[in-house]
Design a protein around this motif. Structure first.
Motif, PDB file in Angstrom:
ATOM      1  N   ILE A 161       0.823  -1.227   0.083  1.00  0.00           N
ATOM      2  CA  ILE A 161       0.134   0.261   0.002  1.00  0.00           C
ATOM      3  C   ILE A 161       0.918   1.226   0.007  1.00  0.00           C
ATOM      4  CG2 ILE A 161      -1.628   1.474   1.403  1.00  0.00           C
ATOM      5  CD1 ILE A 161      -2.895  -1.319   0.303  1.00  0.00           C
ATOM      6  N   THR A 162       0.306   2.134  -0.911  1.00  0.00           N
ATOM      7  CA  THR A 162       1.255   3.537  -0.813  1.00  0.00           C
ATOM      8  C   THR A 162       0.550   4.644  -1.124  1.00  0.00           C
ATOM      9  OG1 THR A 162       3.351   4.652  -1.791  1.00  0.00           O
ATOM     10  CG2 THR A 162       1.941   3.073  -3.376  1.00  0.00           C
ATOM     11  N   ALA A 163       0.937   5.812  -0.405  1.00  0.00           N
ATOM     12  CA  ALA A 163       0.289   6.859  -0.774  1.00  0.00           C
ATOM     13  C   ALA A 163       0.963   7.843  -2.186  1.00  0.00           C
ATOM     14  CB  ALA A 163       0.357   8.008   0.240  1.00  0.00           C
ATOM     15  N   ASP A 164       1.921   7.235  -2.640  1.00  0.00           N
ATOM     16  CA  ASP A 164       2.798   7.700  -3.928  1.00  0.00           C
ATOM     17  C   ASP A 164       1.973   7.447  -5.161  1.00  0.00           C
ATOM     18  OD1 ASP A 164       4.352   8.965  -2.221  1.00  0.00           O
ATOM     19  OD2 ASP A 164       5.916   7.416  -2.187  1.00  0.00           O
ATOM     20  N   PRO A 165       2.320   8.115  -6.246  1.00  0.00           N
ATOM     21  CA  PRO A 165       1.768   7.596  -7.529  1.00  0.00           C
ATOM     22  C   PRO A 165       2.304   6.378  -8.137  1.00  0.00           C
ATOM     23  CG  PRO A 165       2.231   9.997  -7.472  1.00  0.00           C
ATOM     24  CD  PRO A 165       2.584   9.429  -6.293  1.00  0.00           C
ATOM     25  N   LEU A 166       1.455   5.584  -8.548  1.00  0.00           N
ATOM     26  CA  LEU A 166       1.827   4.118  -9.181  1.00  0.00           C
ATOM     27  C   LEU A 166       2.300   4.276 -10.501  1.00  0.00           C
ATOM     28  CD1 LEU A 166      -0.970   2.033  -7.516  1.00  0.00           C
ATOM     29  CD2 LEU A 166       1.344   2.474  -6.733  1.00  0.00           C
ATOM     30  N   ASP A 167       3.130   3.432 -11.037  1.00  0.00           N
ATOM     31  CA  ASP A 167       3.902   3.474 -12.333  1.00  0.00           C
ATOM     32  C   ASP A 167       3.483   1.899 -12.698  1.00  0.00           C
ATOM     33  OD1 ASP A 167       5.128   3.165 -14.765  1.00  0.00           O
ATOM     34  OD2 ASP A 167       6.979   4.654 -14.065  1.00  0.00           O
ATOM     35  N   VAL A 183       4.067 -19.253 -12.485  1.00  0.00           N
ATOM     36  CA  VAL A 183       4.177 -17.774 -12.241  1.00  0.00           C
ATOM     37  C   VAL A 183       5.491 -17.409 -11.695  1.00  0.00           C
ATOM     38  CG1 VAL A 183       3.163 -15.813 -11.169  1.00  0.00           C
ATOM     39  CG2 VAL A 183       1.835 -17.133 -12.478  1.00  0.00           C
ATOM     40  N   ARG A 184       6.318 -16.566 -12.170  1.00  0.00           N
ATOM     41  CA  ARG A 184       7.430 -16.128 -11.612  1.00  0.00           C
ATOM     42  C   ARG A 184       7.584 -14.736 -10.683  1.00  0.00           C
ATOM     43  NH1 ARG A 184       8.366 -20.542 -13.837  1.00  0.00           N
ATOM     44  NH2 ARG A 184       9.761 -20.935 -15.219  1.00  0.00           N
ATOM     45  N   ARG A 185       7.174 -13.671 -11.175  1.00  0.00           N
ATOM     46  CA  ARG A 185       6.901 -12.539 -10.375  1.00  0.00           C
ATOM     47  C   ARG A 185       5.471 -12.330 -10.514  1.00  0.00           C
ATOM     48  NH1 ARG A 185      12.554  -8.857 -10.967  1.00  0.00           N
ATOM     49  NH2 ARG A 185      13.499 -10.303  -9.630  1.00  0.00           N
ATOM     50  N   VAL A 186       4.956 -11.480  -9.390  1.00  0.00           N
ATOM     51  CA  VAL A 186       4.012 -11.183  -9.050  1.00  0.00           C
ATOM     52  C   VAL A 186       4.070  -9.506  -8.316  1.00  0.00           C
ATOM     53  CG1 VAL A 186       1.291 -11.135  -8.138  1.00  0.00           C
ATOM     54  CG2 VAL A 186       2.548 -13.127  -8.872  1.00  0.00           C
ATOM     55  N   VAL A 187       3.333  -8.667  -8.848  1.00  0.00           N
ATOM     56  CA  VAL A 187       3.019  -7.232  -8.282  1.00  0.00           C
ATOM     57  C   VAL A 187       1.737  -6.984  -8.007  1.00  0.00           C
ATOM     58  CG1 VAL A 187       3.499  -4.605  -8.592  1.00  0.00           C
ATOM     59  CG2 VAL A 187       5.093  -6.191  -9.528  1.00  0.00           C
ATOM     60  N   ALA A 188       1.376  -6.575  -6.672  1.00  0.00           N
ATOM     61  CA  ALA A 188      -0.134  -6.056  -6.509  1.00  0.00           C
ATOM     62  C   ALA A 188       0.377  -5.122  -5.601  1.00  0.00           C
ATOM     63  CB  ALA A 188      -0.916  -7.392  -5.753  1.00  0.00           C
ATOM     64  N   VAL A 189      -0.064  -3.842  -5.762  1.00  0.00           N
ATOM     65  CA  VAL A 189       0.060  -2.490  -4.979  1.00  0.00           C
ATOM     66  C   VAL A 189      -1.213  -1.776  -5.422  1.00  0.00           C
ATOM     67  CG1 VAL A 189       1.643  -0.567  -4.553  1.00  0.00           C
ATOM     68  CG2 VAL A 189       2.663  -2.679  -5.323  1.00  0.00           C
ATOM     69  N   HIS A 190      -1.570  -1.141  -4.327  1.00  0.00           N
ATOM     70  CA  HIS A 190      -2.634  -0.328  -4.218  1.00  0.00           C
ATOM     71  C   HIS A 190      -2.365   1.347  -3.607  1.00  0.00           C
ATOM     72  CE1 HIS A 190      -6.862   1.052  -4.101  1.00  0.00           C
ATOM     73  NE2 HIS A 190      -7.182  -0.247  -4.668  1.00  0.00           N
ATOM     74  N   ARG A 191      -3.022   1.898  -3.955  1.00  0.00           N
ATOM     75  CA  ARG A 191      -2.772   3.425  -3.591  1.00  0.00           C
ATOM     76  C   ARG A 191      -3.879   4.018  -2.594  1.00  0.00           C
ATOM     77  NH1 ARG A 191      -2.316   8.285  -7.179  1.00  0.00           N
ATOM     78  NH2 ARG A 191      -1.598  10.062  -5.527  1.00  0.00           N
ATOM     79  N   THR A 192      -3.432   4.667  -1.731  1.00  0.00           N
ATOM     80  CA  THR A 192      -4.164   5.573  -1.061  1.00  0.00           C
ATOM     81  C   THR A 192      -4.184   6.735  -1.072  1.00  0.00           C
ATOM     82  OG1 THR A 192      -2.606   5.456   0.930  1.00  0.00           O
ATOM     83  CG2 THR A 192      -3.889   3.617   1.071  1.00  0.00           C
ATOM     84  N   GLY A 193      -5.128   7.628  -0.243  1.00  0.00           N
ATOM     85  CA  GLY A 193      -5.108   9.138  -0.436  1.00  0.00           C
ATOM     86  C   GLY A 193      -5.939   9.573  -1.640  1.00  0.00           C
ATOM     87  N   HIS A 194      -6.002  10.717  -1.796  1.00  0.00           N
ATOM     88  CA  HIS A 194      -6.773  11.516  -2.853  1.00  0.00           C
ATOM     89  C   HIS A 194      -6.561  11.257  -4.152  1.00  0.00           C
ATOM     90  CE1 HIS A 194      -9.781  14.445  -4.233  1.00  0.00           C
ATOM     91  NE2 HIS A 194      -8.714  14.743  -5.006  1.00  0.00           N
ATOM     92  N   LEU A 195      -7.226  10.709  -4.972  1.00  0.00           N
ATOM     93  CA  LEU A 195      -6.873  10.241  -6.580  1.00  0.00           C
ATOM     94  C   LEU A 195      -7.693  11.121  -7.513  1.00  0.00           C
ATOM     95  CD1 LEU A 195      -5.864   7.818  -4.725  1.00  0.00           C
ATOM     96  CD2 LEU A 195      -5.526   6.774  -7.230  1.00  0.00           C
ATOM     97  N   GLU A 196      -7.235  11.671  -8.537  1.00  0.00           N
ATOM     98  CA  GLU A 196      -8.134  12.420  -9.555  1.00  0.00           C
ATOM     99  C   GLU A 196      -8.327  11.417 -10.615  1.00  0.00           C
ATOM    100  OE1 GLU A 196      -9.168  15.649  -9.374  1.00  0.00           O
ATOM    101  OE2 GLU A 196      -8.267  15.737  -7.308  1.00  0.00           O
TER     102      GLU A 196
END
Length: 174
Positions: A29-35, A98-111
């Motif tokens: 979980i992160t408050a930073d923008p995701l790429d 499956v080799r690699r898995v990414v699962a990341v969610h953002r928190t905070g205000h998103l436009e």
């Protein structure tokens, strides 16, 4: 958190300048923008022939509601990351190649247009990469304890629909 699971925190998320985690799983979980592109690059290894990346973005409408202007996400981070790790463990049980898995969610205000969630799966073949990525995002959305507030022209409203992983049938997660 299970061994081999690296939790993303604000300083470590899928972005060009973030250091990737050790191991083959990146959840958090992160408050930073995701790429999403950075997540896809991380999911790519020499033995991977297919990478499926999903970026869930804020849209300008919801069922029965037009004019959504933003979303705000909150999470009980420890519980959410633990649940995300369970989702990834389930993916790995179902698709052992499956080799690699990414699962990341953002928190905070998103436009509108910003990424709220990124899932990326790297596997030797496209069939398991597509299936594992679809299962990962569908199960994450259905089971991870996140709270979303929609804001639109006439108001705002909070809601959550998280349920136990075992209670979600694969056809219900879509």
């Amino acid at each position: 958190m299970p061994p081999g699971i690296a939790a993303a925190v604000p300083a470590s998320h899928p972005s060009p300048d973030a250091a990737p985690p050790a191991g083959d799983t990146w959840v958090g979980i992160t408050a930073d923008p995701l790429d999403g592109a950075a997540a896809g690059r991380w999911a790519t290894t020499p033995d991977v022939g297919a990478v499926v990346t999903f970026c869930g973005t804020v849209r300008d409408h919801a069922p029965g509601r037009d004019g959504v202007t933003s979303l705000t996400y909150e999470a009980y981070e420890e519980a959410a990351v633990a649940r995300m790790a369970e989702v990834v463990a389930d993916v790995r049980r179902r698709w052992p190649d499956v080799r690699r898995v990414v699962a990341v969610h953002r928190t905070g205000h998103l436009e509108v247009g910003e990424s709220a969630v990124v899932v990326a799966v790297g596997a030797p073949h496209r069939g398991s990469a597509f299936a594992a990525a679809a299962h990962c995002i569908d199960t994450l959305k259905a089971t991870v304890p996140l709270w979303k507030k929609e804001t639109w022209a006439d108001g705002e409203e909070w809601g959550t629909d998280a349920t136990p992983i075992g209670a979600v049938a694969p056809e219900d997660a879509r």
